[in-house]
Scaffold this motif. Sequence first.
Motif, PDB file in Angstrom:
ATOM      1  N   PHE A  37      -8.607  61.653 -46.216  1.00  0.00           N
ATOM      2  CA  PHE A  37      -7.223  61.815 -45.784  1.00  0.00           C
ATOM      3  C   PHE A  37      -6.375  62.636 -46.939  1.00  0.00           C
ATOM      4  CE2 PHE A  37      -8.871  58.488 -43.071  1.00  0.00           C
ATOM      5  CZ  PHE A  37      -8.395  58.717 -42.001  1.00  0.00           C
ATOM      6  N   PHE A  38      -5.691  63.705 -46.638  1.00  0.00           N
ATOM      7  CA  PHE A  38      -4.804  64.277 -47.661  1.00  0.00           C
ATOM      8  C   PHE A  38      -3.252  63.777 -47.375  1.00  0.00           C
ATOM      9  CE2 PHE A  38      -2.219  67.783 -49.096  1.00  0.00           C
ATOM     10  CZ  PHE A  38      -2.550  68.023 -50.168  1.00  0.00           C
ATOM     11  N   LEU A  39      -2.773  63.174 -48.328  1.00  0.00           N
ATOM     12  CA  LEU A  39      -1.420  62.578 -48.228  1.00  0.00           C
ATOM     13  C   LEU A  39      -0.198  63.786 -48.637  1.00  0.00           C
ATOM     14  CD1 LEU A  39      -1.891  58.767 -49.506  1.00  0.00           C
ATOM     15  CD2 LEU A  39      -2.291  59.890 -47.055  1.00  0.00           C
ATOM     16  N   HIS A  40       0.609  64.071 -47.743  1.00  0.00           N
ATOM     17  CA  HIS A  40       1.628  64.968 -48.178  1.00  0.00           C
ATOM     18  C   HIS A  40       2.969  64.588 -47.758  1.00  0.00           C
ATOM     19  CE1 HIS A  40       2.635  68.872 -49.864  1.00  0.00           C
ATOM     20  NE2 HIS A  40       3.228  69.219 -48.769  1.00  0.00           N
ATOM     21  N   PRO A  41       3.834  63.860 -48.243  1.00  0.00           N
ATOM     22  CA  PRO A  41       5.430  63.210 -47.948  1.00  0.00           C
ATOM     23  C   PRO A  41       6.184  64.119 -48.494  1.00  0.00           C
ATOM     24  CG  PRO A  41       4.370  61.801 -49.470  1.00  0.00           C
ATOM     25  CD  PRO A  41       3.293  62.966 -49.491  1.00  0.00           C
ATOM     26  N   SER A  42       5.923  65.567 -48.653  1.00  0.00           N
ATOM     27  CA  SER A  42       7.070  66.205 -49.312  1.00  0.00           C
ATOM     28  C   SER A  42       8.476  66.150 -48.451  1.00  0.00           C
ATOM     29  CB  SER A  42       6.552  67.590 -49.480  1.00  0.00           C
ATOM     30  OG  SER A  42       7.562  68.379 -49.963  1.00  0.00           O
ATOM     31  N   ALA A  43       9.297  66.298 -48.961  1.00  0.00           N
ATOM     32  CA  ALA A  43      10.957  66.290 -48.422  1.00  0.00           C
ATOM     33  C   ALA A  43      11.246  67.761 -47.769  1.00  0.00           C
ATOM     34  CB  ALA A  43      11.968  65.841 -49.625  1.00  0.00           C
ATOM     35  N   TYR A  44      10.510  68.856 -48.422  1.00  0.00           N
ATOM     36  CA  TYR A  44      10.720  70.047 -47.885  1.00  0.00           C
ATOM     37  C   TYR A  44       9.557  70.802 -48.620  1.00  0.00           C
ATOM     38  CZ  TYR A  44      12.366  74.855 -47.608  1.00  0.00           C
ATOM     39  OH  TYR A  44      12.576  76.267 -47.403  1.00  0.00           O
ATOM     40  N   GLU A  45       9.009  71.891 -47.597  1.00  0.00           N
ATOM     41  CA  GLU A  45       8.272  72.998 -47.880  1.00  0.00           C
ATOM     42  C   GLU A  45       8.588  74.211 -47.195  1.00  0.00           C
ATOM     43  OE1 GLU A  45       5.618  72.852 -49.980  1.00  0.00           O
ATOM     44  OE2 GLU A  45       5.543  70.642 -50.371  1.00  0.00           O
ATOM     45  N   ALA A  46       8.647  75.255 -47.951  1.00  0.00           N
ATOM     46  CA  ALA A  46       8.701  76.756 -47.216  1.00  0.00           C
ATOM     47  C   ALA A  46       7.473  77.003 -46.474  1.00  0.00           C
ATOM     48  CB  ALA A  46       8.672  77.748 -48.295  1.00  0.00           C
ATOM     49  N   GLN A  47       6.110  76.578 -46.952  1.00  0.00           N
ATOM     50  CA  GLN A  47       5.134  76.631 -46.233  1.00  0.00           C
ATOM     51  C   GLN A  47       4.292  75.371 -46.547  1.00  0.00           C
ATOM     52  OE1 GLN A  47       2.423  80.083 -46.564  1.00  0.00           O
ATOM     53  NE2 GLN A  47       0.642  78.803 -45.663  1.00  0.00           N
ATOM     54  N   GLY A  48       3.816  75.249 -47.721  1.00  0.00           N
ATOM     55  CA  GLY A  48       2.985  74.145 -48.122  1.00  0.00           C
ATOM     56  C   GLY A  48       1.354  74.694 -48.059  1.00  0.00           C
ATOM     57  N   VAL A  49       0.893  75.569 -49.076  1.00  0.00           N
ATOM     58  CA  VAL A  49      -0.354  76.130 -49.181  1.00  0.00           C
ATOM     59  C   VAL A  49      -1.291  75.055 -49.351  1.00  0.00           C
ATOM     60  CG1 VAL A  49      -1.953  77.720 -50.420  1.00  0.00           C
ATOM     61  CG2 VAL A  49       0.675  78.119 -49.961  1.00  0.00           C
ATOM     62  N   VAL A  50      -0.931  73.829 -50.114  1.00  0.00           N
ATOM     63  CA  VAL A  50      -1.827  72.923 -50.148  1.00  0.00           C
ATOM     64  C   VAL A  50      -2.336  72.184 -48.798  1.00  0.00           C
ATOM     65  CG1 VAL A  50      -1.343  71.974 -52.196  1.00  0.00           C
ATOM     66  CG2 VAL A  50      -0.265  71.218 -50.669  1.00  0.00           C
ATOM     67  N   LEU A  51      -1.431  72.370 -47.871  1.00  0.00           N
ATOM     68  CA  LEU A  51      -1.704  71.857 -46.422  1.00  0.00           C
ATOM     69  C   LEU A  51      -3.206  72.516 -45.909  1.00  0.00           C
ATOM     70  CD1 LEU A  51       1.660  71.088 -44.937  1.00  0.00           C
ATOM     71  CD2 LEU A  51      -0.047  69.370 -45.712  1.00  0.00           C
ATOM     72  N   ALA A  52      -2.892  74.050 -45.906  1.00  0.00           N
ATOM     73  CA  ALA A  52      -3.873  74.790 -45.428  1.00  0.00           C
ATOM     74  C   ALA A  52      -5.217  74.802 -46.428  1.00  0.00           C
ATOM     75  CB  ALA A  52      -3.456  76.421 -45.555  1.00  0.00           C
ATOM     76  N   GLU A  53      -5.162  74.507 -47.523  1.00  0.00           N
ATOM     77  CA  GLU A  53      -6.123  74.316 -48.270  1.00  0.00           C
ATOM     78  C   GLU A  53      -6.906  73.147 -47.902  1.00  0.00           C
ATOM     79  OE1 GLU A  53      -4.632  76.220 -52.465  1.00  0.00           O
ATOM     80  OE2 GLU A  53      -4.721  74.206 -52.500  1.00  0.00           O
ATOM     81  N   ALA A  54      -6.291  71.947 -47.740  1.00  0.00           N
ATOM     82  CA  ALA A  54      -6.878  70.767 -47.111  1.00  0.00           C
ATOM     83  C   ALA A  54      -7.535  70.801 -45.890  1.00  0.00           C
ATOM     84  CB  ALA A  54      -5.816  69.414 -47.232  1.00  0.00           C
ATOM     85  N   MET A  55      -6.614  71.483 -45.025  1.00  0.00           N
ATOM     86  CA  MET A  55      -7.387  71.442 -43.696  1.00  0.00           C
ATOM     87  C   MET A  55      -8.474  72.586 -43.603  1.00  0.00           C
ATOM     88  SD  MET A  55      -3.618  72.080 -41.789  1.00  0.00           S
ATOM     89  CE  MET A  55      -4.107  72.660 -40.227  1.00  0.00           C
ATOM     90  N   ALA A  56      -8.429  73.464 -44.503  1.00  0.00           N
ATOM     91  CA  ALA A  56      -9.881  74.391 -44.566  1.00  0.00           C
ATOM     92  C   ALA A  56     -10.998  73.730 -44.718  1.00  0.00           C
ATOM     93  CB  ALA A  56      -9.249  75.660 -45.289  1.00  0.00           C
ATOM     94  N   SER A  57     -10.539  72.791 -45.786  1.00  0.00           N
ATOM     95  CA  SER A  57     -12.008  72.229 -46.505  1.00  0.00           C
ATOM     96  C   SER A  57     -12.493  70.884 -45.674  1.00  0.00           C
ATOM     97  CB  SER A  57     -11.400  71.623 -47.922  1.00  0.00           C
ATOM     98  OG  SER A  57     -11.080  72.848 -48.688  1.00  0.00           O
ATOM     99  N   GLY A  58     -11.741  70.262 -44.848  1.00  0.00           N
ATOM    100  CA  GLY A  58     -12.257  69.181 -43.954  1.00  0.00           C
ATOM    101  C   GLY A  58     -11.337  67.978 -44.049  1.00  0.00           C
ATOM    102  N   ALA A  59     -10.222  67.951 -44.971  1.00  0.00           N
ATOM    103  CA  ALA A  59      -9.537  66.813 -45.124  1.00  0.00           C
ATOM    104  C   ALA A  59      -8.721  66.697 -43.852  1.00  0.00           C
ATOM    105  CB  ALA A  59      -9.076  66.629 -46.413  1.00  0.00           C
ATOM    106  N   VAL A  60      -8.419  65.355 -43.433  1.00  0.00           N
ATOM    107  CA  VAL A  60      -7.492  65.147 -42.266  1.00  0.00           C
ATOM    108  C   VAL A  60      -5.943  65.100 -42.999  1.00  0.00           C
ATOM    109  CG1 VAL A  60      -6.790  63.451 -40.461  1.00  0.00           C
ATOM    110  CG2 VAL A  60      -8.959  64.210 -40.584  1.00  0.00           C
ATOM    111  N   VAL A  61      -5.137  65.901 -42.681  1.00  0.00           N
ATOM    112  CA  VAL A  61      -3.910  65.977 -43.369  1.00  0.00           C
ATOM    113  C   VAL A  61      -2.929  65.096 -42.657  1.00  0.00           C
ATOM    114  CG1 VAL A  61      -1.956  67.162 -43.440  1.00  0.00           C
ATOM    115  CG2 VAL A  61      -4.079  68.205 -44.211  1.00  0.00           C
ATOM    116  N   VAL A  62      -2.272  64.114 -43.510  1.00  0.00           N
ATOM    117  CA  VAL A  62      -1.346  63.210 -43.122  1.00  0.00           C
ATOM    118  C   VAL A  62      -0.167  63.539 -43.857  1.00  0.00           C
ATOM    119  CG1 VAL A  62      -0.369  60.883 -43.041  1.00  0.00           C
ATOM    120  CG2 VAL A  62      -2.818  61.286 -43.229  1.00  0.00           C
TER     121      VAL A  62
END
Length: 408
Positions: free
Chosen positions: A306-331
């Motif tokens: 699981f990838f934890l990302h509780p950010s208050a703001y993102e224009a995109q959030g490239v780390v989300l795309a990296e995690a999703m591409a790699s097989g981590a379920v994003v929270v």
Amino acid sequence: MVQLLGFEAASSDALGSLGRPLHHYGTKKKAVRMRIALMLYGGIGGGFMAEGVPVVQQYAHRLGKHCALTVFSMLRPAQAFAPSTYSFLHAGGHVGGSVKWSALRLAYRFAQEHRRQPFDLLHVLWGYPAGFWGAWIARLFSLPFVLTLQGGEVVYLPEYRYGALGKKRVATRLQYAYKQAKRIICLSCYQKNKLPAQWHHKVQVLPWGVDIRHFAFKEKNIEYPLRFLHVANLQPLKRSIEALQFFEYFIRQTQIPARLDIVGDGSAVPSLWKYVQNEPLLSRSVHFWGHLSHKKLPAFYQEAHFFLHPSAYEAQGVVLAEAMASGAVVVSSVVGMAADLLNEHATFIPWVTHEALTQTILHMLNKPRLYVAMQQEARRQIELHFDQGKHMESMLKIYEQVLKNTSQ
């Protein structure tokens, strides 16, 4: 989704012209490649291991293979930085130095290059300060100007002291950049919707893509200890303390063996360290890795459940795309690309209360097929809408459309 995220299907003519000359000069119609000037404050050639902002630096490298590209940076790069596909010119500035004088020096260097061989188009990253000065340069030399909004140009979050709109002078200069731009690129619909509606007719949503070969997919089954991961620029805006607090709640309530890896550096690190050291349960289960090379990140994503990302703001959030591409379920909190994907089936878990998140994860642990299905669907979305190759196709098409409209 295709229209929502800006990856419109390119026409066969547009795709056929990728990497080929766009214009013809001279009586013999000798073909030359499109000449693009890419301007920014920093983000290429500096930072940790001279990786800059990795997704930006990778874009410049790819663009240099298709166009005659010159990058203009207000900041000085690392001494060893030597790009292979484009020219790099800088104003010799440093973080905290005079933006005005860096911009004027950069304008002088731009004028020299433009007189030597004219550019076709100016593309500027970040609305301020590069966007304002880029708009001024584009007007001075009568060049079409494309502006990509990278981060906090459209917001001000006073509790985090984040965003360009907190200063009236900056907000005024941003309005000037928006007015001069032929096209404004937003990285998500979430970001676009925070931009004043008067500029929406100029906006195209085009998120940064990730290298799906570098961030290879690794399907995982549930096994213990559970691996949680948090990758961020560890500033208050990213709410990393919230990730720690949720992890503590989860292991206390469930007694499930788990570990949390935290990758990144920033001003929030001392408070995070203090929080962990004051909780014996966390000190055995939380591991800080500091700022790592971008090349080392795929291994962390691939091992994380699981990838934890509780950010208050993102224009995109490239780390989300990296995690999703790699097989981590994003929270994730519902910001940036996560907000755009909210209605897509099984792509991420929205960040809510600690109790609700714990129940959701327990439900997935009891239904391993659901967990695997989420990994697969997230990877499919990345391949469809967040691939670097498709991003390049779309951006080149934007350049061509802007030049075509300018010449008419």
